[in-house]
Design a protein around this motif. Structure first.
Motif, PDB file in Angstrom:
ATOM      1  N   ILE A   1      -6.330   4.773   0.989  1.00  0.00           N
ATOM      2  CA  ILE A   1      -7.666   5.362   0.881  1.00  0.00           C
ATOM      3  C   ILE A   1      -7.850   6.005  -0.495  1.00  0.00           C
ATOM      4  O   ILE A   1      -8.879   5.817  -1.163  1.00  0.00           O
ATOM      5  N   LYS A   2      -6.848   6.776  -0.928  1.00  0.00           N
ATOM      6  CA  LYS A   2      -6.928   7.432  -2.227  1.00  0.00           C
ATOM      7  C   LYS A   2      -7.046   6.402  -3.355  1.00  0.00           C
ATOM      8  O   LYS A   2      -7.818   6.595  -4.310  1.00  0.00           O
TER       9      LYS A   2
ATOM     10  N   ILE B   1     -10.555   4.920  -3.469  1.00  0.00           N
ATOM     11  CA  ILE B   1     -11.496   5.886  -4.052  1.00  0.00           C
ATOM     12  C   ILE B   1     -11.305   5.972  -5.569  1.00  0.00           C
ATOM     13  O   ILE B   1     -12.278   6.026  -6.337  1.00  0.00           O
ATOM     14  N   ALA B   2     -10.044   5.978  -5.994  1.00  0.00           N
ATOM     15  CA  ALA B   2      -9.756   6.064  -7.433  1.00  0.00           C
ATOM     16  C   ALA B   2     -10.338   4.868  -8.178  1.00  0.00           C
ATOM     17  O   ALA B   2     -10.867   5.009  -9.290  1.00  0.00           O
ATOM     18  N   ARG B   3     -10.258   3.676  -7.575  1.00  0.00           N
ATOM     19  CA  ARG B   3     -10.835   2.491  -8.212  1.00  0.00           C
ATOM     20  C   ARG B   3     -12.354   2.559  -8.220  1.00  0.00           C
ATOM     21  O   ARG B   3     -13.004   2.190  -9.204  1.00  0.00           O
TER      22      ARG B   3
ATOM     23  N   ILE C   1      -6.375   5.227 -15.639  1.00  0.00           N
ATOM     24  CA  ILE C   1      -5.342   4.264 -15.258  1.00  0.00           C
ATOM     25  C   ILE C   1      -4.040   4.975 -14.898  1.00  0.00           C
ATOM     26  O   ILE C   1      -3.274   4.515 -14.050  1.00  0.00           O
ATOM     27  N   GLU C   2      -3.812   6.145 -15.526  1.00  0.00           N
ATOM     28  CA  GLU C   2      -2.614   6.930 -15.198  1.00  0.00           C
ATOM     29  C   GLU C   2      -2.657   7.388 -13.740  1.00  0.00           C
ATOM     30  O   GLU C   2      -1.647   7.295 -13.022  1.00  0.00           O
ATOM     31  N   ARG C   3      -3.809   7.877 -13.295  1.00  0.00           N
ATOM     32  CA  ARG C   3      -3.938   8.335 -11.914  1.00  0.00           C
ATOM     33  C   ARG C   3      -3.845   7.168 -10.934  1.00  0.00           C
ATOM     34  O   ARG C   3      -3.186   7.269  -9.894  1.00  0.00           O
ATOM     35  N   ARG C   4      -4.473   6.061 -11.266  1.00  0.00           N
ATOM     36  CA  ARG C   4      -4.414   4.889 -10.379  1.00  0.00           C
ATOM     37  C   ARG C   4      -2.987   4.359 -10.267  1.00  0.00           C
ATOM     38  O   ARG C   4      -2.549   3.935  -9.203  1.00  0.00           O
ATOM     39  N   MET C   5      -2.254   4.391 -11.382  1.00  0.00           N
ATOM     40  CA  MET C   5      -0.879   3.909 -11.350  1.00  0.00           C
ATOM     41  C   MET C   5      -0.001   4.825 -10.518  1.00  0.00           C
ATOM     42  O   MET C   5       0.880   4.373  -9.773  1.00  0.00           O
TER      43      MET C   5
END
Length: 318
Positions: free
Chosen positions: A270-271, A274-276, A282-286
């Protein structure tokens, strides 16, 4: 002191050929042999060993059962050596490498095991957002500038492709756990040598760091992609499940699947969605992707273990 260098391999005859050519430049103390152990299907490795004998030191073995840990145990059991040096097939070493290990083993004796640094030889630069998630084998690692006995409480691991130990000590703790270690197929656990080294420490063996025992490790450009790094962390999750199962520290389960992990992986998905959607950095998505991959590995381990246990029950009932 009889010494054997053990090199496990799987369908990588060119890598083996390069390493044997490199080892032919080394200084060899007396009574040192090289054992190349191929696991699973046979390739061209036997022919490479026959043509690159490194002064008639090379011995080829074939383990029919695929799996790195199985191959390592097979090679140890087939050898009469007192001391073993473990190398991967995708490295090169300095001319003094073998002598560095043998000299240290003779000075310290049984009850000690040894390892050294790794220098990553890369085909490409790594994106900055991936650096923190790379395994040490893909970015290099050096601990001390001088020979050091590492306190048990501070020891984490020596590289599986660059360490050495005595036969008696390895047998005392039970050799490699054959449920761990690289194997053919998309999903295989990691950490076989690390888990073995931790058992050595728990049994009172002392780790000795040798800064002169340095390897250069070839790192393919694919190792600096999000897909490869995520898969590495999936394997870490699978490894941790196997170890947790072995030690009985899995937590609450339903049909073999851990409740905590199931809930966490749903939250991570889920997170990540939402991030996408919000186009977060990109740091948070990774960061979210790596955590999801690790939990997926744990969940995969629980699922496959539950299935195998169900099959065992059915066989028992027949």
């Amino acid at each position: 002191m009889k010494t054997a260098i053990i090199i496990p391999t799987y369908n990588r005859s060119l890598s083996v050929e390069r390493l044997l050519s490199n080892l032919s430049q080394c200084d060899f103390p007396p009574k040192v042999e090289i054992t190349v152990v191929e696991n699973g299907s046979r390739g061209d490795t036997e022919a490479v060993c026959n043509s690159n004998t490194v002064g008639n030191r090379v011995r080829y073995l074939h383990s029919q059962i695929p799996g790195r840990s199985v191959a390592l145990n097979f090679a140890i059991e087939q050898s009469e050596a007192d001391f073993f040096i473990f190398f991967d097939d995708d490295i090169t070493v300095p001319p003094s490498m073998v002598k560095t290990y043998v000299d240290a083993a003779q000075r310290y004796g049984q009850g000690h095991f040894f390892g050294g640094p790794l220098v990553a030889e890369t085909e490409a630069s790594c994106p900055s957002y991936l650096l923190r998630y790379l395994p040490a084998s893909a970015k290099g690692r050096s601990l001390y500038d001088q020979e050091t006995e590492i306190e048990a409480s501070r020891f984490d691991f020596f590289f599986g492709g660059n360490w050495g130990a005595f036969r008696r000590d390895l047998i005392k703790v039970g050799l490699c756990d054959e449920n761990l270690g690289a194997a053919p197929g998309k999903y295989s656990p990691a950490g076989d040598e690390v888990e073995l080294q931790q058992r050595l420490v728990a049994a009172g063996m002392r780790p000795i760091y040798l800064p002169g025992a340095v390897i250069h490790h070839f790192v393919d450009k694919e190792c600096y992609t999000p897909e490869w790094v995520s898969h590495v962390h999936l394997r870490y999750g699978l490894t941790d499940f196997i170890i947790a199962r072995k030690t009985g520290k899995r937590g609450r389960e339903i049909l073999g699947v851990p409740l905590r992990v199931t809930g966490e992986i749903v939250k991570q998905k889920i997170k990540l969605s939402i991030a996408r959607l919000l186009r977060l950095s990109i740091e948070r998505r990774m960061e979210l992707k790596i955590r999801e991959a690790y939990l997926s590995g744990w969940l995969y381990g629980a699922w496959t273990w539950s299935r195998s246990r169900g099959r065992d029950r059915q066989e028992t009932m027949r």
